[in-house]
Design a protein around this motif. Structure first.
Motif, PDB file in Angstrom:
ATOM      1  N   ASN A 164       0.864  -1.169   0.000  1.00 20.65           N
ATOM      2  CA  ASN A 164       0.000   0.000   0.000  1.00 20.65           C
ATOM      3  C   ASN A 164       0.906   1.225   0.000  1.00 20.65           C
ATOM      4  O   ASN A 164       1.505   1.564   1.012  1.00 20.65           O
ATOM      5  CB  ASN A 164      -0.915   0.004   1.226  1.00 20.65           C
ATOM      6  CG  ASN A 164      -1.867   1.186   1.233  1.00 20.65           C
ATOM      7  OD1 ASN A 164      -1.772   2.082   0.398  1.00 20.65           O
ATOM      8  ND2 ASN A 164      -2.773   1.191   2.176  1.00 20.65           N
ATOM      9  N   SER A 223      -0.146   4.290  -0.833  1.00 17.71           N
ATOM     10  CA  SER A 223      -0.973   5.496  -0.861  1.00 17.71           C
ATOM     11  C   SER A 223      -0.641   6.509   0.219  1.00 17.71           C
ATOM     12  O   SER A 223      -0.915   7.692   0.045  1.00 17.71           O
ATOM     13  CB  SER A 223      -2.454   5.132  -0.799  1.00 17.71           C
ATOM     14  OG  SER A 223      -2.737   4.437   0.393  1.00 17.71           O
ATOM     15  N   ASN A 224      -0.073   6.093   1.327  1.00 16.24           N
ATOM     16  CA  ASN A 224       0.223   7.039   2.408  1.00 16.24           C
ATOM     17  C   ASN A 224       1.696   7.395   2.514  1.00 16.24           C
ATOM     18  O   ASN A 224       2.102   8.058   3.461  1.00 16.24           O
ATOM     19  CB  ASN A 224      -0.263   6.465   3.747  1.00 16.24           C
ATOM     20  CG  ASN A 224      -1.769   6.403   3.816  1.00 16.24           C
ATOM     21  OD1 ASN A 224      -2.445   7.281   3.288  1.00 16.24           O
ATOM     22  ND2 ASN A 224      -2.294   5.377   4.430  1.00 16.24           N
ATOM     23  N   LEU A 225       2.493   6.951   1.553  1.00 16.66           N
ATOM     24  CA  LEU A 225       3.932   7.229   1.609  1.00 16.66           C
ATOM     25  C   LEU A 225       4.275   8.515   0.871  1.00 16.66           C
ATOM     26  O   LEU A 225       3.673   8.826  -0.160  1.00 16.66           O
ATOM     27  CB  LEU A 225       4.719   6.079   0.986  1.00 16.66           C
ATOM     28  CG  LEU A 225       4.605   4.708   1.642  1.00 16.66           C
ATOM     29  CD1 LEU A 225       5.433   3.698   0.868  1.00 16.66           C
ATOM     30  CD2 LEU A 225       5.032   4.763   3.097  1.00 16.66           C
ATOM     31  N   PRO A 226       5.274   9.260   1.361  1.00 14.97           N
ATOM     32  CA  PRO A 226       5.766  10.404   0.579  1.00 14.97           C
ATOM     33  C   PRO A 226       6.365   9.907  -0.741  1.00 14.97           C
ATOM     34  O   PRO A 226       6.849   8.770  -0.824  1.00 14.97           O
ATOM     35  CB  PRO A 226       6.853  11.015   1.464  1.00 14.97           C
ATOM     36  CG  PRO A 226       6.695  10.399   2.808  1.00 14.97           C
ATOM     37  CD  PRO A 226       5.959   9.111   2.633  1.00 14.97           C
ATOM     38  N   TRP A 227       6.339  10.744  -1.765  1.00 14.03           N
ATOM     39  CA  TRP A 227       6.768  10.339  -3.104  1.00 14.03           C
ATOM     40  C   TRP A 227       8.190   9.778  -3.112  1.00 14.03           C
ATOM     41  O   TRP A 227       8.466   8.801  -3.808  1.00 14.03           O
ATOM     42  CB  TRP A 227       6.631  11.500  -4.089  1.00 14.03           C
ATOM     43  CG  TRP A 227       7.007  11.094  -5.476  1.00 14.03           C
ATOM     44  CD1 TRP A 227       8.048  11.572  -6.227  1.00 14.03           C
ATOM     45  CD2 TRP A 227       6.376  10.101  -6.297  1.00 14.03           C
ATOM     46  NE1 TRP A 227       8.098  10.943  -7.449  1.00 14.03           N
ATOM     47  CE2 TRP A 227       7.082  10.036  -7.513  1.00 14.03           C
ATOM     48  CE3 TRP A 227       5.289   9.257  -6.114  1.00 14.03           C
ATOM     49  CZ2 TRP A 227       6.733   9.165  -8.544  1.00 14.03           C
ATOM     50  CZ3 TRP A 227       4.942   8.388  -7.136  1.00 14.03           C
ATOM     51  CH2 TRP A 227       5.656   8.356  -8.338  1.00 14.03           C
ATOM     52  N   GLN A 237       9.710   8.029  -0.850  1.00 13.93           N
ATOM     53  CA  GLN A 237       9.659   6.644  -0.376  1.00 13.93           C
ATOM     54  C   GLN A 237       9.016   5.728  -1.411  1.00 13.93           C
ATOM     55  O   GLN A 237       9.437   4.585  -1.568  1.00 13.93           O
ATOM     56  CB  GLN A 237       8.902   6.555   0.942  1.00 13.93           C
ATOM     57  CG  GLN A 237       9.695   7.063   2.125  1.00 13.93           C
ATOM     58  CD  GLN A 237       8.930   6.900   3.428  1.00 13.93           C
ATOM     59  OE1 GLN A 237       7.706   6.812   3.443  1.00 13.93           O
ATOM     60  NE2 GLN A 237       9.670   6.858   4.526  1.00 13.93           N
ATOM     61  N   ASN A 250      -7.174   8.477  -7.190  1.00 14.18           N
ATOM     62  CA  ASN A 250      -5.729   8.222  -7.209  1.00 14.18           C
ATOM     63  C   ASN A 250      -5.174   8.044  -8.622  1.00 14.18           C
ATOM     64  O   ASN A 250      -4.061   7.569  -8.797  1.00 14.18           O
ATOM     65  CB  ASN A 250      -5.381   7.019  -6.334  1.00 14.18           C
ATOM     66  CG  ASN A 250      -5.767   5.686  -6.945  1.00 14.18           C
ATOM     67  OD1 ASN A 250      -6.621   5.602  -7.830  1.00 14.18           O
ATOM     68  ND2 ASN A 250      -5.142   4.629  -6.464  1.00 14.18           N
ATOM     69  N   THR A 276      -6.955  -7.061   8.389  1.00 17.41           N
ATOM     70  CA  THR A 276      -7.797  -5.941   7.963  1.00 17.41           C
ATOM     71  C   THR A 276      -9.170  -6.054   8.604  1.00 17.41           C
ATOM     72  O   THR A 276      -9.691  -7.154   8.785  1.00 17.41           O
ATOM     73  CB  THR A 276      -7.935  -5.878   6.433  1.00 17.41           C
ATOM     74  OG1 THR A 276      -8.795  -4.787   6.092  1.00 17.41           O
ATOM     75  CG2 THR A 276      -8.492  -7.162   5.855  1.00 17.41           C
TER      76      THR A 276
END
Length: 195
Positions: free
Chosen positions: A7, A9-13, A15, A36, A141
């Protein structure tokens, strides 16, 4: 097939780029929602820069709604799957594993030599959802889907284009097993049903 689920989606670009550069994968599949779509395009391009031979596959609601536009605007996408892609993705992996061409793959648009895009025949919906592996057995999950589809025809929703018209549900036993598997792995006693 050896599979890794990430996943990003929550990482800085920065990373995300680090992950993409170290990812040694023959195939990268990306799930594309309208929200997205730009990030998916950027990740697809980054994958092709880092590993040009990797097959980039994009599916999901936005890809299903606008497949030709996505293929036209994003040359880094090799294959775009539409609708329910469970069986399409497995067949794609099997074909690549045997060294076979992807042309004519049901439920997919495929970019060939010279960038030409061909569309395979439509793939039908999965009739018995219980044949699908339960994500709760493999992953921690609290998010659970007990069905696919919707009997309504709201103009603002992509459910019909993704799942087809109508409503199909997992059996009661499948859903109860998924809930039990989920709660056994989680420190909280809650599930979120995302039908």
């Amino acid at each position: 097939h050896a599979v890794k689920l990430l996943n990003l989606s929550n990482l800085p670009w920065g990373q995300v780029l680090d992950v993409v550069r170290t990812l040694d994968a023959d195939v990268v599949g990306l799930s594309c929602w309208t929200a997205n779509r730009r990030g998916v395009a950027l990740v697809a391009e980054a994958v092709k820069v880092a590993r040009p031979a990797t097959t980039v596959v994009v599916g999901g609601p936005h890809a299903t709604a606008l497949p030709e536009a996505m293929m036209r605007h994003h040359a880094a996408i090799d294959v775009l799957t539409t609708g329910e892609s469970d069986a399409t993705f497995v067949e794609l992996l099997d074909r690549l594993g045997r060294g076979e061409a992807l042309t004519g793959l049901a439920g997919a648009l495929v970019r060939g030599a010279g960038g030409a895009v061909t569309r395979g025949p439509k793939r039908g919906s999965i009739k018995d959802l219980d044949v699908l592996a339960s994500p709760q057995r493999a992953f921690t999950t609290h998010i659970l889907m007990t069905s696919r589809g919707c009997p309504w025809a709201c103009t603002f929703c992509g459910a019909e284009s993704s799942w087809g018209r109508g409503f199909r549900a997992h059996s009661n036993d499948y859903v109860l097993d998924a809930i039990e598997a989920s709660l056994a792995k989680l420190p909280v006693r809650m599930v979120q049903i995302k039908d």
